[in-house]
Design a protein around this motif. Structure first.
Motif, PDB file in Angstrom:
ATOM      1  N   ALA A  22      27.996  36.685  42.434  1.00 51.18           N
ATOM      2  CA  ALA A  22      28.171  36.292  41.209  1.00 51.18           C
ATOM      3  C   ALA A  22      29.373  35.564  40.945  1.00 51.18           C
ATOM      4  N   ALA A  23      30.632  35.884  41.890  1.00 49.48           N
ATOM      5  CA  ALA A  23      31.785  35.338  41.704  1.00 49.48           C
ATOM      6  C   ALA A  23      31.987  34.309  42.766  1.00 49.48           C
ATOM      7  N   GLY A  24      31.006  33.832  43.476  1.00 48.28           N
ATOM      8  CA  GLY A  24      31.041  32.958  44.381  1.00 48.28           C
ATOM      9  C   GLY A  24      31.907  33.118  45.566  1.00 48.28           C
ATOM     10  N   VAL A  25      32.225  34.374  46.069  1.00 54.78           N
ATOM     11  CA  VAL A  25      32.876  34.577  47.341  1.00 54.78           C
ATOM     12  C   VAL A  25      32.529  35.439  48.182  1.00 54.78           C
ATOM     13  N   SER A  26      32.969  35.626  49.424  1.00 56.65           N
ATOM     14  CA  SER A  26      32.579  36.567  50.440  1.00 56.65           C
ATOM     15  C   SER A  26      32.489  37.843  50.088  1.00 56.65           C
ATOM     16  N   ILE A  27      31.657  38.649  50.505  1.00 55.38           N
ATOM     17  CA  ILE A  27      31.556  40.027  50.531  1.00 55.38           C
ATOM     18  C   ILE A  27      33.129  40.655  50.962  1.00 55.38           C
ATOM     19  N   ALA A  28      33.617  40.126  51.833  1.00 56.59           N
ATOM     20  CA  ALA A  28      34.971  40.720  52.411  1.00 56.59           C
ATOM     21  C   ALA A  28      35.927  40.477  51.457  1.00 56.59           C
ATOM     22  N   PRO A  46      45.075  34.252  42.734  1.00 64.94           N
ATOM     23  CA  PRO A  46      44.920  35.042  41.566  1.00 64.94           C
ATOM     24  C   PRO A  46      43.826  34.486  40.679  1.00 64.94           C
ATOM     25  N   ALA A  47      43.417  33.580  40.981  1.00 62.58           N
ATOM     26  CA  ALA A  47      42.141  33.081  40.255  1.00 62.58           C
ATOM     27  C   ALA A  47      40.846  33.664  40.713  1.00 62.58           C
ATOM     28  N   THR A  48      40.879  33.660  41.937  1.00 65.11           N
ATOM     29  CA  THR A  48      39.716  34.326  42.658  1.00 65.11           C
ATOM     30  C   THR A  48      39.771  35.674  42.472  1.00 65.11           C
ATOM     31  N   LYS A  49      40.672  36.501  42.312  1.00 71.47           N
ATOM     32  CA  LYS A  49      40.841  37.828  42.183  1.00 71.47           C
ATOM     33  C   LYS A  49      40.503  38.194  40.665  1.00 71.47           C
ATOM     34  N   ALA A  50      40.827  37.225  39.787  1.00 72.85           N
ATOM     35  CA  ALA A  50      40.377  37.509  38.416  1.00 72.85           C
ATOM     36  C   ALA A  50      38.794  37.330  38.326  1.00 72.85           C
ATOM     37  N   LYS A  51      38.524  36.371  38.976  1.00 75.69           N
ATOM     38  CA  LYS A  51      36.941  36.101  38.970  1.00 75.69           C
ATOM     39  C   LYS A  51      35.947  37.336  39.534  1.00 75.69           C
ATOM     40  N   VAL A  52      36.560  37.718  40.665  1.00 76.62           N
ATOM     41  CA  VAL A  52      35.973  39.026  41.123  1.00 76.62           C
ATOM     42  C   VAL A  52      35.960  40.059  40.382  1.00 76.62           C
TER      43      VAL A  52
END
Length: 348
Positions: A22-28, A46-52
């Motif tokens: 859903a966040a468009g990131v890897s499982i790791a 920070p933007a990636t962390k917020a999305k997760v």
């Protein structure tokens, strides 16, 4: 209100894979962020962390702590080995750590007995704060064995150890007790120590470093037979209060008292107020150790303690949880100072 994430349509538990998709990131990456390791570069921007985090909240993701602990050695929790639930100091520390740790998705647990060595040997925790190292037989060696055997970030509250792969908080009240004695002795012929009866614990009350510091201070002032200045009570606030009621109506009642802990100072102050004694004119009180404001009912108690001690301990413990394995351990020295309150006269 939707944030644009599309979750699973079936009614099964949401997985880390669902959050990552859903966040468009890897499982790791999702794992790093949601396991409290988001300080690592592997957790992304920070933007990636917020999305997760937003995806996890939208989907109702709840980490499986058991699986997480087996996979990473991280239990997602901080354990405070306080030994008791009766001391306001420990209660206030637990509240501070709880509030600070939630930001990093870390739960807070309190161990209310002295079996911390056995507990940490068999449980998975991100960090453990141990308060009774100096007062258990072989305490320092138990800490060394734990640090070598477990992945938990150990923080030892001790005056006897240096960092050896774990953090040490050194905060000894011995000089503070000497100063408290001198402060009260300047105005009174006799200064007493109100202390809990620790007969069931090592090293007991008489051989406890706080008591020994008091006895040394009395001897330095030429006060003979200082053991007669000790008043022992059962180890609870209520029993201290009841014992204090008897003590304060005795013909030789105390006029100046140093209290072993904050909770004893609260109980003594309450007993004095109940009997109509004027504090500090009829009785001066100094606590050894910080007295949380919410525990004070009749005005602030004078004490020797450490400025902002709960926030400072909390910061060390949480850092140990988040960065364990990435640091060799540090020593944090907290100095004690006098905080005047309504239970002592101002010094002339």
């Amino acid at each position: 209100m939707s944030n644009g994430f599309t979750g699973p349509t079936h009614r099964t538990a949401v997985t880390l894979s669902d959050v990552a998709r859903a966040a468009g990131v890897s499982i790791a990456t999702a794992s790093f962020v949601l396991s409290g390791r988001d300080g690592s570069r592997s957790a992304g921007s920070p933007a990636t962390k917020a999305k997760v985090r937003a995806a996890a909240e939208e989907l109702g993701y709840v980490p499986n702590r058991n699986a997480q602990a087996m996979r990473t050695g991280r239990g997602g929790g901080i354990v405070l080995a306080l030994g008791t639930l009766g001391d306001p100091w420990g209660v206030q520390l637990a509240k501070q750590v709880r509030d600070d740790a939630l930001e990093y998705d870390l739960s807070t647990l309190v161990l209310a007995d002295e079996r911390w060595s056995e507990y940490f040997s068999g449980a998975s925790a991100d960090a453990g704060f141990i308060t009774s190292v100096d007062f258990q037989e072989d305490g320092p060696e138990k800490v060394r064995r734990l640090a070598a055997a477990v992945q938990t970030g150990i923080v030892a509250f001790t005056a006897k150890m240096e960092p050896e792969g774990f953090d040490v908080i050194s905060s000894t009240p011995y000089c503070a007790i000497a100063k408290a004695y001198a402060r009260l002795r300047a105005r009174h012929e006799t200064v007493h120590l109100l202390a809990p009866d620790l007969a069931s614990r090592i090293p007991g009350t008489i051989n406890h470093p706080r008591t020994l510091a008091f006895l040394d201070a009395a001897q330095e002032h030429g006060d003979e037979a200082p053991e007669r200045l000790l008043r022992l009570t059962p180890e609870s606030g209520r029993d201290t209060y009841l014992s204090s009621l008897e003590w304060l109506v005795a013909p030789d009642r105390p006029r100046a008292v140093i209290c072993f802990t904050g909770y004893q100072a609260v109980a003594l102050q309450f007993a004095a107020e109940r009997l109509g004694l004027n504090v500090p004119d009829d009785l001066e009180i100094i606590a050894i150790g910080d007295v949380p404001a919410e525990s004070e009912y009749f005005g602030p108690i004078s004490y020797y303690g450490v400025d902002d001690v709960f926030a400072r301990i909390s910061a060390v413990v949480i850092d140990a949880a988040r960065r364990r394995g990435e640091r060799a351990g540090e020593k944090h020295t907290f100095d004690w100072e006098f905080f005047p309150g309504a239970t002592t006269h101002l010094d002339e």
